[in-house]
Design an enzyme around this catalytic site. Structure first.
Site, PDB file in Angstrom:
ATOM      1  N   ASP A   1       0.847  -1.190   0.000  1.00 52.35           N
ATOM      2  CA  ASP A   1       0.000   0.000   0.000  1.00 52.35           C
ATOM      3  C   ASP A   1       0.882   1.239   0.000  1.00 52.35           C
ATOM      4  O   ASP A   1       1.631   1.485   0.951  1.00 52.35           O
ATOM      5  CB  ASP A   1      -0.899  -0.019   1.237  1.00 52.35           C
ATOM      6  CG  ASP A   1      -2.013   1.009   1.176  1.00 52.35           C
ATOM      7  OD1 ASP A   1      -2.142   1.690   0.140  1.00 52.35           O
ATOM      8  OD2 ASP A   1      -2.758   1.127   2.164  1.00 52.35           O
TER       9      ASP A   1
ATOM     10  N   ASP B   1      -3.361   2.359  -5.810  1.00 55.70           N
ATOM     11  CA  ASP B   1      -2.208   2.465  -4.913  1.00 55.70           C
ATOM     12  C   ASP B   1      -2.067   1.287  -3.953  1.00 55.70           C
ATOM     13  O   ASP B   1      -1.297   1.357  -2.993  1.00 55.70           O
ATOM     14  CB  ASP B   1      -2.263   3.771  -4.119  1.00 55.70           C
ATOM     15  CG  ASP B   1      -3.534   3.898  -3.287  1.00 55.70           C
ATOM     16  OD1 ASP B   1      -4.448   3.070  -3.456  1.00 55.70           O
ATOM     17  OD2 ASP B   1      -3.608   4.836  -2.467  1.00 55.70           O
ATOM     18  N   GLU B   2      -2.775   0.180  -4.192  1.00 52.18           N
ATOM     19  CA  GLU B   2      -2.601  -0.977  -3.312  1.00 52.18           C
ATOM     20  C   GLU B   2      -2.961  -2.266  -4.031  1.00 52.18           C
ATOM     21  O   GLU B   2      -3.774  -2.283  -4.952  1.00 52.18           O
ATOM     22  CB  GLU B   2      -3.437  -0.837  -2.035  1.00 52.18           C
ATOM     23  CG  GLU B   2      -4.917  -0.785  -2.261  1.00 52.18           C
ATOM     24  CD  GLU B   2      -5.701  -0.788  -0.948  1.00 52.18           C
ATOM     25  OE1 GLU B   2      -5.292  -1.509  -0.003  1.00 52.18           O
ATOM     26  OE2 GLU B   2      -6.728  -0.084  -0.885  1.00 52.18           O
TER      27      GLU B   2
END
Length: 396
Positions: free
Chosen positions: A11, A101-102
């Site tokens: 993350d 983003d993860e």
């Protein structure tokens, strides 16, 4: 399920703000807020002052007067996300993206060639830092749920491995908000009864949780509190629905204003559906009111479609039924989504055919926007109106 901790949850930390700090040395080490009217992201220097994502810009600036406010650069965030996911793909072929983003990564089959999951996590963080210039936190655990919790505890810019024999010892002292699905309302219900840690949730028992929270939520939290999560990392998982929403603020909007917003959202959603080769049957209208309460209305179409006009007519019908509620309670956010998605090439055509039932117009407009940009062609009713921001996201 394997008895070894082989799932990584990676993350990126304060993603938008970290990209801004990477690209502008003047911002490094300073409190940064991305977005003026509403906080889209805050650096950790701003977060220590109490600034949070989705907070109003005025409140954020009052909490952190030294913060530097920057306008979002979505093209830069999309490029950074693509570069990070290239690192993920070079780490393991088993990657399940959750957002830009993860992601989850399964590394259980790489021990002989790449080392332990902890070794792989160390290299992953180093590669993202060296090749993309961004900090990333990684949690390593036996289940997806616990890996995600571990990465959250490791933030910012950290690594945390949860050994299988220490799972509950790690999990149970954490606050109830760490459980997936526990938002402010559920947390308040639990805390009102003195249930403040995951361990207390585990000791409460499934029957008591079901009585307190309902069948679905009670069973879900009981399972997570004991780290029961059998879900594997799934590659190429496709969305079950596609949607878009727009905050309207607290100023009163006329029915014409709301209709223009809805039309723009439908245009955006159906274009995404066609680009992904998807069609859907269930049309949803989501509303948020002045008192922050919410309502959802849905309609199921006879057949799956990505036809803009068909979906817009369905949404307008839902909007008409909700209009008395809107007039009474005010409207601060409207969202449109289409669910029950199928692959569009398997959709059965319907009779009768008329000048509006085909997709020739949709295809022509898509081609123009693909070539000249999404603002090249728009509805007359939307001229001069703010259409909201299109947030970057994973491919559909």
């Amino acid at each position: 399920m394997s008895g070894e901790a082989t799932i990584l949850h990676a993350d990126l930390d304060a993603f938008y703000a970290s990209v801004e700090q990477r690209d502008n040395p003047r911002l490094r080490g300073r409190p940064v807020i991305v977005g003026g009217g509403v906080v889209l992201a805050a650096s950790y220097e701003a977060k220590v002052c109490g600034v949070r994502t989705a907070m109003g810009g005025r409140q954020a600036r009052s909490l952190c007067p030294r913060a530097i406010v920057v306008e979002p650069r979505f093209s830069a965030y999309s490029a950074a996300s693509k570069a990070v996911f290239e690192v993920f793909a070079q780490t393991t072929p088993l990657v399940e993206g959750l957002s830009i983003d993860e992601a989850f990564l399964e590394v259980g089959g790489l021990r002989r060639i790449c080392g332990t999951p902890a070794d792989i996590a160390v290299r992953l963080r180093r590669d993202v830092r060296e090749r993309v210039g961004l900090p990333i936190s990684v949690g390593v655990a036996r289940t997806k749920f616990l890996a995600k919790v571990a990465s959250g505890v490791a933030k910012p810019d950290g690594l945390l491995v949860v050994p299988p024999d220490r799972e509950l010892a790690f999990l149970h002292p954490l606050p109830v908000e760490r459980l997936w699905g526990v938002g402010p309302v559920t947390a308040a219900k639990l805390r009102d009864r003195g249930i403040v840690t995951v361990g207390r949730v585990a000791r409460l028992g499934e029957a008591a949780l079901v009585s307190l929270l309902g069948v679905a939520a009670g069973r879900h939290l009981h399972a997570l509190a004991h780290n029961h999560d059998p879900r594997p990392v799934r590659v190429d998982r496709r969305r079950g629905s596609m949607g878009a929403q727009m905050a309207l603020g607290r100023s009163r909007r006329t029915p014409t204003d709301v209709d223009a917003v809805v039309a723009g959202l439908v245009d955006r959603v159906t274009r995404r559906m066609r680009a992904a080769g998807r069609a859907g049957r269930t049309v949803l209208l989501r509303l948020r009111f002045d008192d922050f309460s919410r309502a959802t209305r849905s309609h199921t179409l006879p057949a799956a479609t990505a036809h803009t006009r068909t979906i817009l007519c369905a949404v307008r019908g839902l909007l008409a039924t909700a209009r008395p509620m809107i007039e009474h309670r005010g409207l601060t956010l409207v969202g449109v989504a289409v669910g029950n998605l199928d692959r569009s090439r398997f959709v059965q055509l319907e009779l009768p055919f008329d000048s509006y039932s085909g997709d020739d117009l949709d295809s022509a407009l898509d081609a123009v926007k693909d070539r000249f940009g999404s603002a090249a062609v728009t509805r007359a009713v939307q001229l001069g109106r703010y259409q909201g921001m299109t947030m970057p996201m994973l491919p559909d």
